[in-house]
Design a protein around this motif. Structure first.
Motif, PDB file in Angstrom:
ATOM      1  N   SER A  31       0.822  -1.204   0.000  1.00  0.00           N
ATOM      2  CA  SER A  31       0.000   0.000   0.000  1.00  0.00           C
ATOM      3  C   SER A  31       0.860   1.260   0.000  1.00  0.00           C
ATOM      4  O   SER A  31       0.575   2.216  -0.714  1.00  0.00           O
ATOM      5  CB  SER A  31      -0.910  -0.011   1.231  1.00  0.00           C
ATOM      6  OG  SER A  31      -1.528   1.224   1.403  1.00  0.00           O
ATOM      7  N   THR A  32       1.914   1.259   0.798  1.00  0.00           N
ATOM      8  CA  THR A  32       2.794   2.426   0.865  1.00  0.00           C
ATOM      9  C   THR A  32       3.529   2.642  -0.443  1.00  0.00           C
ATOM     10  O   THR A  32       3.766   3.778  -0.847  1.00  0.00           O
ATOM     11  CB  THR A  32       3.805   2.251   2.014  1.00  0.00           C
ATOM     12  OG1 THR A  32       3.077   2.057   3.225  1.00  0.00           O
ATOM     13  CG2 THR A  32       4.672   3.476   2.170  1.00  0.00           C
ATOM     14  N   LYS A  35       1.386   4.740  -2.857  1.00  0.00           N
ATOM     15  CA  LYS A  35       0.983   6.100  -2.464  1.00  0.00           C
ATOM     16  C   LYS A  35       2.001   7.117  -2.949  1.00  0.00           C
ATOM     17  O   LYS A  35       3.178   6.804  -3.128  1.00  0.00           O
ATOM     18  CB  LYS A  35       0.917   6.222  -0.933  1.00  0.00           C
ATOM     19  CG  LYS A  35      -0.177   5.445  -0.292  1.00  0.00           C
ATOM     20  CD  LYS A  35      -0.124   5.672   1.204  1.00  0.00           C
ATOM     21  CE  LYS A  35      -1.137   4.839   1.927  1.00  0.00           C
ATOM     22  NZ  LYS A  35      -1.058   5.060   3.375  1.00  0.00           N
ATOM     23  N   SER A  36       1.539   8.343  -3.121  1.00  0.00           N
ATOM     24  CA  SER A  36       2.482   9.429  -3.389  1.00  0.00           C
ATOM     25  C   SER A  36       3.121   9.838  -2.063  1.00  0.00           C
ATOM     26  O   SER A  36       2.637   9.488  -0.982  1.00  0.00           O
ATOM     27  CB  SER A  36       1.755  10.620  -4.013  1.00  0.00           C
ATOM     28  OG  SER A  36       0.848  11.178  -3.079  1.00  0.00           O
ATOM     29  N   MET A  37       4.214  10.570  -2.134  1.00  0.00           N
ATOM     30  CA  MET A  37       4.897  10.987  -0.904  1.00  0.00           C
ATOM     31  C   MET A  37       4.012  11.877  -0.045  1.00  0.00           C
ATOM     32  O   MET A  37       3.974  11.735   1.171  1.00  0.00           O
ATOM     33  CB  MET A  37       6.204  11.710  -1.246  1.00  0.00           C
ATOM     34  CG  MET A  37       7.256  10.775  -1.746  1.00  0.00           C
ATOM     35  SD  MET A  37       7.692   9.590  -0.493  1.00  0.00           S
ATOM     36  CE  MET A  37       9.370  10.020  -0.245  1.00  0.00           C
ATOM     37  N   ASN A  38       3.282  12.783  -0.679  1.00  0.00           N
ATOM     38  CA  ASN A  38       2.406  13.671   0.088  1.00  0.00           C
ATOM     39  C   ASN A  38       1.310  12.890   0.791  1.00  0.00           C
ATOM     40  O   ASN A  38       1.006  13.146   1.957  1.00  0.00           O
ATOM     41  CB  ASN A  38       1.783  14.732  -0.824  1.00  0.00           C
ATOM     42  CG  ASN A  38       2.806  15.707  -1.334  1.00  0.00           C
ATOM     43  OD1 ASN A  38       3.824  15.941  -0.695  1.00  0.00           O
ATOM     44  ND2 ASN A  38       2.549  16.263  -2.499  1.00  0.00           N
ATOM     45  N   GLU A  39       0.727  11.950   0.102  1.00  0.00           N
ATOM     46  CA  GLU A  39      -0.338  11.150   0.696  1.00  0.00           C
ATOM     47  C   GLU A  39       0.197  10.297   1.846  1.00  0.00           C
ATOM     48  O   GLU A  39      -0.471  10.102   2.858  1.00  0.00           O
ATOM     49  CB  GLU A  39      -0.974  10.252  -0.361  1.00  0.00           C
ATOM     50  CG  GLU A  39      -2.189   9.521   0.126  1.00  0.00           C
ATOM     51  CD  GLU A  39      -2.852   8.717  -0.975  1.00  0.00           C
ATOM     52  OE1 GLU A  39      -3.816   8.016  -0.666  1.00  0.00           O
ATOM     53  OE2 GLU A  39      -2.407   8.782  -2.131  1.00  0.00           O
ATOM     54  N   PHE A  40       1.424   9.805   1.716  1.00  0.00           N
ATOM     55  CA  PHE A  40       2.013   9.013   2.788  1.00  0.00           C
ATOM     56  C   PHE A  40       2.228   9.849   4.039  1.00  0.00           C
ATOM     57  O   PHE A  40       1.947   9.400   5.149  1.00  0.00           O
ATOM     58  CB  PHE A  40       3.340   8.394   2.343  1.00  0.00           C
ATOM     59  CG  PHE A  40       4.061   7.711   3.457  1.00  0.00           C
ATOM     60  CD1 PHE A  40       3.597   6.508   3.955  1.00  0.00           C
ATOM     61  CD2 PHE A  40       5.184   8.269   4.027  1.00  0.00           C
ATOM     62  CE1 PHE A  40       4.246   5.872   4.998  1.00  0.00           C
ATOM     63  CE2 PHE A  40       5.839   7.648   5.067  1.00  0.00           C
ATOM     64  CZ  PHE A  40       5.378   6.445   5.554  1.00  0.00           C
ATOM     65  N   PHE A  41       2.713  11.068   3.884  1.00  0.00           N
ATOM     66  CA  PHE A  41       3.007  11.890   5.055  1.00  0.00           C
ATOM     67  C   PHE A  41       1.752  12.492   5.680  1.00  0.00           C
ATOM     68  O   PHE A  41       1.759  12.825   6.854  1.00  0.00           O
ATOM     69  CB  PHE A  41       4.016  12.988   4.712  1.00  0.00           C
ATOM     70  CG  PHE A  41       5.404  12.444   4.553  1.00  0.00           C
ATOM     71  CD1 PHE A  41       6.055  11.855   5.616  1.00  0.00           C
ATOM     72  CD2 PHE A  41       6.040  12.492   3.335  1.00  0.00           C
ATOM     73  CE1 PHE A  41       7.323  11.344   5.484  1.00  0.00           C
ATOM     74  CE2 PHE A  41       7.311  11.985   3.177  1.00  0.00           C
ATOM     75  CZ  PHE A  41       7.958  11.410   4.267  1.00  0.00           C
ATOM     76  N   VAL A  42       0.677  12.622   4.938  1.00  0.00           N
ATOM     77  CA  VAL A  42      -0.570  13.132   5.503  1.00  0.00           C
ATOM     78  C   VAL A  42      -1.212  12.073   6.394  1.00  0.00           C
ATOM     79  O   VAL A  42      -1.618  12.358   7.523  1.00  0.00           O
ATOM     80  CB  VAL A  42      -1.546  13.571   4.384  1.00  0.00           C
ATOM     81  CG1 VAL A  42      -2.931  13.830   4.941  1.00  0.00           C
ATOM     82  CG2 VAL A  42      -1.014  14.807   3.689  1.00  0.00           C
ATOM     83  N   PRO A  44      -0.110   8.226   7.149  1.00  0.00           N
ATOM     84  CA  PRO A  44       0.712   7.050   6.843  1.00  0.00           C
ATOM     85  C   PRO A  44       0.051   5.716   7.194  1.00  0.00           C
ATOM     86  O   PRO A  44       0.452   4.681   6.683  1.00  0.00           O
ATOM     87  CB  PRO A  44       1.965   7.265   7.683  1.00  0.00           C
ATOM     88  CG  PRO A  44       1.564   8.193   8.753  1.00  0.00           C
ATOM     89  CD  PRO A  44       0.466   9.046   8.197  1.00  0.00           C
ATOM     90  N   PHE A  45      -0.963   5.702   8.050  1.00  0.00           N
ATOM     91  CA  PHE A  45      -1.562   4.434   8.472  1.00  0.00           C
ATOM     92  C   PHE A  45      -2.805   4.057   7.680  1.00  0.00           C
ATOM     93  O   PHE A  45      -3.445   3.057   7.978  1.00  0.00           O
ATOM     94  CB  PHE A  45      -1.890   4.489   9.965  1.00  0.00           C
ATOM     95  CG  PHE A  45      -0.653   4.667  10.800  1.00  0.00           C
ATOM     96  CD1 PHE A  45       0.272   3.650  10.894  1.00  0.00           C
ATOM     97  CD2 PHE A  45      -0.418   5.848  11.451  1.00  0.00           C
ATOM     98  CE1 PHE A  45       1.413   3.802  11.650  1.00  0.00           C
ATOM     99  CE2 PHE A  45       0.721   6.018  12.207  1.00  0.00           C
ATOM    100  CZ  PHE A  45       1.644   4.992  12.311  1.00  0.00           C
ATOM    101  N   GLN A  46      -3.150   4.849   6.679  1.00  0.00           N
ATOM    102  CA  GLN A  46      -4.269   4.500   5.802  1.00  0.00           C
ATOM    103  C   GLN A  46      -3.801   3.390   4.868  1.00  0.00           C
ATOM    104  O   GLN A  46      -2.821   3.533   4.158  1.00  0.00           O
ATOM    105  CB  GLN A  46      -4.707   5.715   5.003  1.00  0.00           C
ATOM    106  CG  GLN A  46      -5.871   5.451   4.084  1.00  0.00           C
ATOM    107  CD  GLN A  46      -6.250   6.699   3.309  1.00  0.00           C
ATOM    108  OE1 GLN A  46      -5.614   7.726   3.435  1.00  0.00           O
ATOM    109  NE2 GLN A  46      -7.272   6.583   2.512  1.00  0.00           N
ATOM    110  N   VAL A  47      -4.491   2.268   4.890  1.00  0.00           N
ATOM    111  CA  VAL A  47      -4.020   1.097   4.147  1.00  0.00           C
ATOM    112  C   VAL A  47      -4.330   1.216   2.660  1.00  0.00           C
ATOM    113  O   VAL A  47      -3.487   0.917   1.822  1.00  0.00           O
ATOM    114  CB  VAL A  47      -4.641  -0.190   4.728  1.00  0.00           C
ATOM    115  CG1 VAL A  47      -4.218  -1.396   3.921  1.00  0.00           C
ATOM    116  CG2 VAL A  47      -4.233  -0.358   6.171  1.00  0.00           C
ATOM    117  N   ILE A  48      -5.508   1.681   2.300  1.00  0.00           N
ATOM    118  CA  ILE A  48      -5.886   1.787   0.896  1.00  0.00           C
ATOM    119  C   ILE A  48      -5.637   3.219   0.426  1.00  0.00           C
ATOM    120  O   ILE A  48      -6.229   4.157   0.953  1.00  0.00           O
ATOM    121  CB  ILE A  48      -7.361   1.399   0.692  1.00  0.00           C
ATOM    122  CG1 ILE A  48      -7.581  -0.030   1.166  1.00  0.00           C
ATOM    123  CG2 ILE A  48      -7.771   1.566  -0.764  1.00  0.00           C
ATOM    124  CD1 ILE A  48      -9.008  -0.466   1.176  1.00  0.00           C
TER     125      ILE A  48
END
Length: 57
Positions: A31-32, A35-42, A44-48
């Motif tokens: 999943s990680t 994701k884009s980097m911005n989405e990961f840092f906003v 990080p624990f969202q799986v989908i």
């Protein structure tokens, strides 16, 4: 009969717990990577991921 049921049930419970402990990190890793980097840092624990990105592969 009852002891066989208890043994089988405890085995299934242990297998499910093992699958959770080994499956979730793998799911999180995949999943990680999507994701884009911005989405990961906003969040990080969202799986989908909200939008899939193949730039990290």
């Amino acid at each position: 009969m009852m002891t066989e049921l208890i043994k089988r049930t405890s085995l299934y419970v242990m297998v499910v717990i093992l699958l959770i402990f080994t499956g979730y990190p793998f799911l999180y890793m995949v999943s990680t990577s999507l994701k884009s980097m911005n989405e990961f840092f906003v969040n990080p624990f969202q799986v989908i991921p909200e939008s899939f990105t193949f730039q990290n592969l």
